[in-house]
Design an enzyme around this catalytic site. Structure first.
Site, PDB file in Angstrom:
ATOM      1  N   HIS A  46      32.886 -63.583  19.221  1.00 36.66           N
ATOM      2  CA  HIS A  46      31.801 -62.831  19.850  1.00 36.66           C
ATOM      3  C   HIS A  46      31.439 -63.398  21.219  1.00 36.66           C
ATOM      4  O   HIS A  46      30.385 -63.092  21.770  1.00 36.66           O
ATOM      5  CB  HIS A  46      30.574 -62.812  18.928  1.00 36.66           C
ATOM      6  N   ASP A 175      24.395 -68.544  10.509  1.00 38.17           N
ATOM      7  CA  ASP A 175      24.735 -67.284  11.169  1.00 38.17           C
ATOM      8  C   ASP A 175      25.894 -66.691  10.382  1.00 38.17           C
ATOM      9  O   ASP A 175      27.019 -67.172  10.479  1.00 38.17           O
ATOM     10  CB  ASP A 175      25.124 -67.547  12.630  1.00 38.17           C
ATOM     11  N   TRP A 227      29.859 -58.666  -5.279  1.00 39.52           N
ATOM     12  CA  TRP A 227      28.809 -57.655  -5.413  1.00 39.52           C
ATOM     13  C   TRP A 227      27.488 -58.106  -4.791  1.00 39.52           C
ATOM     14  O   TRP A 227      26.687 -57.292  -4.371  1.00 39.52           O
ATOM     15  CB  TRP A 227      28.590 -57.295  -6.891  1.00 39.52           C
ATOM     16  N   LYS A 228      27.291 -59.422  -4.697  1.00 40.25           N
ATOM     17  CA  LYS A 228      26.040 -59.918  -4.122  1.00 40.25           C
ATOM     18  C   LYS A 228      25.995 -59.655  -2.616  1.00 40.25           C
ATOM     19  O   LYS A 228      24.967 -59.215  -2.080  1.00 40.25           O
ATOM     20  CB  LYS A 228      25.876 -61.402  -4.414  1.00 40.25           C
ATOM     21  N   GLY A 308      25.376 -75.394  11.398  1.00 43.84           N
ATOM     22  CA  GLY A 308      24.991 -75.673  12.779  1.00 43.84           C
ATOM     23  C   GLY A 308      25.333 -77.068  13.250  1.00 43.84           C
ATOM     24  O   GLY A 308      25.438 -77.305  14.464  1.00 43.84           O
TER      25      GLY A 308
END
Length: 349
Positions: A46, A175, A227-228, A308
């Site tokens: 990104h 993130d 599924w969660k 992080g």
């Protein structure tokens, strides 16, 4: 093939490319810094990799370079804005900053943003809030790009979610997309000619695979936690649309104007010392991080870290040795900087 390019060279080249696309001096400065920082932090998916697609969307008119957040409503610690399809980065920065301003007054601030565009690295805004001393929570809804659990076709976005803890000895920042790997990360591995470390989706025949190209082709990325992750994704989609009074993923599917065009984003800032003193809270955070980092590794020489912590190490290496960039992506960014507006989004192909 990867190259290491000095940070300032990368940023200056990206800024020139953005100026050529028609961004203002201020817009180009801000956006080039964010894209370069993302790649420097190890989130090239990104960072630089996203630039060719951004250029394409500007040229198609899917991003309004004149669009800015407009206040649509406010009540106490909550504000709602219309982004008018402006640049995702500048819109999101404005709203994250506004959430912090509200938190200074109320202890908590919540800003919802509708009708905006891709914010690029979601962690940018969580890091910003944590480094300013606030706990931050943010998320985005997207068009359908991931199958709901039990389906074999895209039916929900992977709706990235971020939470940041303002620890003075180093923020803890999560993130994550609601898929095991975001499409941008699949592109990073494909461009590098590598398999995924863990299975990340299904191929067109329904086989679980670590082949990033096969997953991109099938569009069957694996929800995080099966599924969660699927359930979390649909809940985040509806919550963002509800809070911002904007588009849900289905609305974006129907418009079909590219990744995240017309999406909603939520920014929440919280004063960490609202009910406790700074010294005690920071001591608690340090104690918790130390205990987590001391966990016994599963492999000899391995290391357990909190979200992080490795980003800081990657950032330091990028500043010392240069930002790691894909050679083909770098060539496209240089081409944009040279005034050639013809690009191909090879990172997400």
């Amino acid at each position: 093939m990867s190259l290491r390019i000095p940070y300032d060279t990368v940023k200056d080249t990206v800024k020139t490319a953005f100026l050529n696309l028609g961004l203002s001096e201020e817009q180009a400065e801000v956006c080039s810094a964010i894209h370069t920082q993302s790649s420097a932090d190890g989130v090239e998916s990104h960072g630089l990799n996203r630039i060719p697609r951004f250029a394409e969307y500007v040229q198609k008119g899917w991003i309004n370079l004149e669009g800015k957040p407009e206040l649509m409503g406010a009540k106490g610690a909550v504000e709602n804005y219309d982004g008018h399809l402006g640049i995702g980065i500048t819109n999101a920065l404005y709203c994250a900053d506004r959430a912090m301003e509200l938190a200074k007054v109320h202890g908590i601030g919540c800003v919802s943003l509708k009708n905006t565009t891709h914010w690029m690295r979601g962690g940018t805004y969580a890091w910003r809030m944590a480094e300013a001393g606030f706990m931050g929570i943010s998320w985005i809804n997207t068009e359908s790009c991931m199958p709901l659990w039990g389906s074999d076709e895209p039916g929900v976005g992977n709706n990235p979610f971020c939470i940041a803890i303002p620890r003075e000895d180093g923020p803890i920042v999560l993130d994550m997309a609601m898929s095991q790997y975001a499409y941008g990360k699949l592109g990073v591995y494909r461009l590098a000619g590598k398999e995924l470390p863990f299975p990340g989706g299904f191929d067109k025949d329904g086989n679980l695979t670590s082949d990033p190209g096969a997953i991109e082709e099938s569009k069957r990325i694996l929800p995080t936690g099966y599924w969660k992750g699927s359930g979390m994704a649909i809940a985040l989609d509806m919550a963002a649309a509800l809070m911002a009074n904007g588009n849900c993923g289905t609305d974006m599917d129907e418009a079909n104007n590219g990744s995240c065009t017309g999406c909603c984003q939520i920014f929440i800032a919280f004063d960490p010392y609202l009910f406790g003193n700074k010294e005690d809270i920071q001591a608690m955070l340090n104690k918790r991080v130390a205990a987590a980092d001391a966990s016994h590794p599963e492999r000899e020489g391995g290391r357990v870290t909190c979200p992080g912590e490795r980003t800081v190490t990657t950032r330091a290496k990028s500043m010392a040795d240069g930002v790691c960039v894909d050679e083909a992506i770098w060539a496209q960014v240089q081409s944009l900087a040279a005034g050639n507006m013809e690009t191909e989004d090879i990172a997400s192909r």
